[in-house]
Design an enzyme around this catalytic site. Structure first.
Site, mmCIF file in Angstrom:
data_model
loop_
_atom_site.group_PDB
_atom_site.id
_atom_site.type_symbol
_atom_site.label_atom_id
_atom_site.label_comp_id
_atom_site.label_asym_id
_atom_site.label_seq_id
_atom_site.Cartn_x
_atom_site.Cartn_y
_atom_site.Cartn_z
ATOM 1 N N ASN A 1 3.460 -7.962 -1.742
ATOM 2 C CA ASN A 1 4.508 -7.815 -0.724
ATOM 3 C C ASN A 1 3.820 -7.678 0.640
ATOM 4 O O ASN A 1 3.194 -6.656 0.913
ATOM 5 C CB ASN A 1 5.349 -6.564 -1.014
ATOM 6 N N GLY B 1 1.864 -3.423 -3.405
ATOM 7 C CA GLY B 1 2.989 -2.952 -2.587
ATOM 8 C C GLY B 1 3.300 -1.517 -2.956
ATOM 9 O O GLY B 1 2.474 -0.820 -3.563
ATOM 10 N N ASP C 1 6.521 1.564 -4.140
ATOM 11 C CA ASP C 1 7.406 1.832 -5.276
ATOM 12 C C ASP C 1 8.529 0.797 -5.374
ATOM 13 O O ASP C 1 8.966 0.443 -6.460
ATOM 14 C CB ASP C 1 8.012 3.235 -5.145
ATOM 15 N N GLY D 1 2.167 0.652 -0.174
ATOM 16 C CA GLY D 1 3.533 0.945 0.265
ATOM 17 C C GLY D 1 3.575 2.197 1.120
ATOM 18 O O GLY D 1 2.566 2.580 1.731
#
Ligand SMILES: Nc1ncnc2c1ncn2[C@@H]1O[C@H](COP(=O)(O)OP(=O)(O)OP(=O)(O)O)[C@@H](O)[C@H]1O
Ligand SMILES: CCCCCCCCCCCCC/C=C/[C@@H](O)[C@H](CO)NC(=O)CCCCC
Ligand SMILES: [Ca+2]
Length: 547
Positions: A148, A206, A208, A250
């Site tokens: 991501n 990335g 959670d 993240g």
């Protein structure tokens, strides 16, 4: 000495020779389980003799073995040059790369270069060691990686390219990389498109939320392939075969932190390479027999729901959005009426306040695993259902500031011991924490205890239960905007849902559920814990060792 250590010692030696390690003569030996080297005689410096040192590396923690002159993408140009010079001086050398532990559960890839007396001996060391590594069948060879690029501080791609890909390459692990182009790209690709037969695992780069996409994709794919209907709340879901690796990139990264003990990309990469396996429970969430979502970390209504709903509008702030929205939700001090009913877990699964933390090799989770396997062997589905419903449902009605279901500790850098420090990763239960209406100061005290060693459950307004299933029903069905207290309907028994005069986070009769960082569309939900539905490339948090 443990049985395992004795077994390791009694293994026949596969190879043993005198080698040179940085000008120091060593006796090196390899058996099926361990590679050891011991200094033969310590050079004397200024007349002081030093005791010879020895070193042992479990074969399971050897990352790779290469000719010393092989190209190494983890090295800077300067280090590569030094390596070449070394290889010219000592042509018959090999380098062993292995896991070492540093502070705070971090792992690093260390290396030791040994010089042999002949090219044949060097080849023999490389070949025999590689043969032993090839016997470790739990190691992944081919991975499917989703990155991501917008998670956390938007560093996912860099983190993967700079810190993870070179270590994978060194270990001979190949990876097909997909950089996502939209939300749910990874989930959809996994559910319908990806040819999963060719992979040994899926890696998520990335936070959670990104992990949640991978989880939903893999679980849905597995159920579809096995014709299991996810909409049935009582259905027994099929466990996923592929393991998931998490490279933290993240904002909270609590799933990585609570399963590895740190949020460090290199540590995660090493757990993937050596093929660690950590089973994990997954909660399914339904509304009126319609499937909503899965959760592995926090299902939070009230405080954490309000924090999330507000923070989603501030994504541009990155990880700091949670701090700002956290302060706002705290100042608003909303509470919500509702009914919680739950099915308690069996007594042998411990209690949220027993201080038995889930750690590497956790006996409670292992016991659960073996009893689950026995049950599968001996009983049919009906008997299994009977066993699981032997205890009876409890019902609690009230006004709550927060209702949190922690399927695991939810430890993260903001709260190193987590929302429920003794929750287990793979015991088939979640810890249901009910924080009743209380003063702001009391709630502050409770929150503060998430950051220190005091017991956050030791308050009269907090109760915690270990559960296998729970339901929540909000009391007032229609959402109410409380711009002004005087606009409240004059309903007998109606309780203002906010004690704040000015509503910084719009206060309604309902909060929303924070499901691993995603907002659910319904307040009334039914939740079931599915024991060990997935596996991660992790091993649980190791007891801290002195380094
Ligand atoms: N290419 C993309 N563009 C926009 N959104 C994406 C993309 N790829 C994934 N997403 C979504 O971004 C959301 C947030 O991602 P992620 O979980 O990686 O970071 P975070 O929210 O900052 O961290 P955390 O979940 O740990 O708090 C996820 O819900 C995911 O679905
Ligand atoms: C006086 C100081 C008090 C400080 C109290 C801090 C308490 C922190 C507990 C943190 C628990 C995190 C649980 C994990 C939730 C994740 O699934 C989710 C998605 O990443 N993150 C949040 O919702 C983000 C939630 C952020 C909450 C602030
Ligand atoms: Ca659990």
């Amino acid at each position: 000495m443990t049985g395992q250590a004795e077994d390791t010692k009694s293994q026949p030696t596969l190879l043993s020779s005198k080698l040179l390690l940085q000008h120091q003569a060593v006796e090196a030996a390899l058996n099926r389980h361990v590679f050891v080297w011991k200094e033969i005689e310590k050079s004397q410096k200024r007349g002081i003799s030093k005791t010879p040192r020895s070193h042992a590396v479990p074969v399971s923690e050897i990352v790779a073995i290469h000719h010393a002159e092989d190209e190494d993408h983890t090295k800077s140009k300067w280090d590569q040059k030094k390596k070449q010079q070394f290889s010219q001086l000592f042509p018959n050398s090999f380098t062993v790369f292995y896991v070492t532990r540093t502070k705070h559960h971090r792992w690093r890839c260390s290396e030791a270069t040994f010089s042999c007396s002949s090219p044949e001996l060097c080849e023999q060391w490389i070949q025999v060691t590689r043969e032993q590594l090839s016997l470790l069948t739990n190691r992944p060879k081919r991975l499917l990686v989703y990155i991501n690029p917008f998670g956390g501080k938007k560093r996912g791609r860099r983190i993967y390219e700079d810190k993870v890909a070179p270590v994978f390459q060194r270990a001979g692990v190949s990876a097909d990389v997909i950089v996502t182009e939209r939300a749910n790209h990874a989930r959809d690709h996994l559910t319908t498109e990806a040819n999963l037969d060719q992979y040994d695992g899926v890696v998520c780069v990335g936070g959670d939320g990104m992990f949640s996409e991978i989880l939903h994709g893999l679980v849905a794919r597995t159920q579809n392939d096995n014709k299991v209907d996810q909409n049935r709340p009582d259905v027994e879901l099929k466990p996923c075969m592929l393991r998931i690796g998490i490279i933290p990139a993240g904002s909270t990264d609590c799933i990585c932190f609570a399963t590895v003990g740190t949020n460090d990309p290199v540590t995660s990469a090493l757990h993937i390479i050596i093929g660690d396996s950590q089973p994990m429970d997954v909660c399914s969430v339904h509304h009126n027999d319609v499937f909503l979502r899965y959760s592995v970390s926090l299902l939070g209504y009230g405080f954490y729901g309000d924090v999330l709903a507000d923070s989603e509008k501030k994504r541009w702030l990155g990880p700091a959005r949670y701090d700002l929205s956290g302060v706002k939700a705290f100042l608003c001090h909303n509470h919500y009426k509702g009914t919680v009913s739950f099915l308690p877990a069996e007594d042998n699964l411990g209690h949220p306040r027993d201080k038995l933390q889930c750690r590497f090799g956790c006996s409670i989770c292992q016991h659960k695993q073996s009893s689950k396997e026995k049950l599968r062997e001996t009983a049919d589905e009906e008997t299994a259902a009977e066993v699981s419903s032997s205890s009876s449902w409890k019902v609690i009605c009230g006004k709550f500031i927060a209702i949190n279901a922690a399927n695991m500790s939810c430890a993260c850098p903001r709260s190193p011991k987590g929302l429920s420090p003794s929750a287990h990763l793979a015991d088939g239960t979640a810890d249901l924490i009910l924080v009743r209406k209380c003063s702001r100061l009391d709630f502050f005290r409770h929150l503060l205890r998430h950051t220190n060693t005091d017991d956050q459950f030791d308050h009269s307004f907090v109760e915690v239960h270990r559960v296998k299933k729970f339901h929540f029903e909000p009391l007032d069905p229609q959402p109410l905007l409380l711009e002004n207290q005087s606009e409240l309907p004059k309903k007998p028994g109606f309780c203002p849902m906010s004690s704040a005069q000015t509503t910084c986070i719009p206060s309604t009769a309902h909060s929303s559920w924070n499901c691993d960082g995603e907002i659910l569309n319904h307040a009334a939900i039914q939740v079931s814990v599915h024991c060990q539905l997935i596996r991660l490339f992790a091993r649980g948090i190791e007891e801290q060792q002195r380094v």
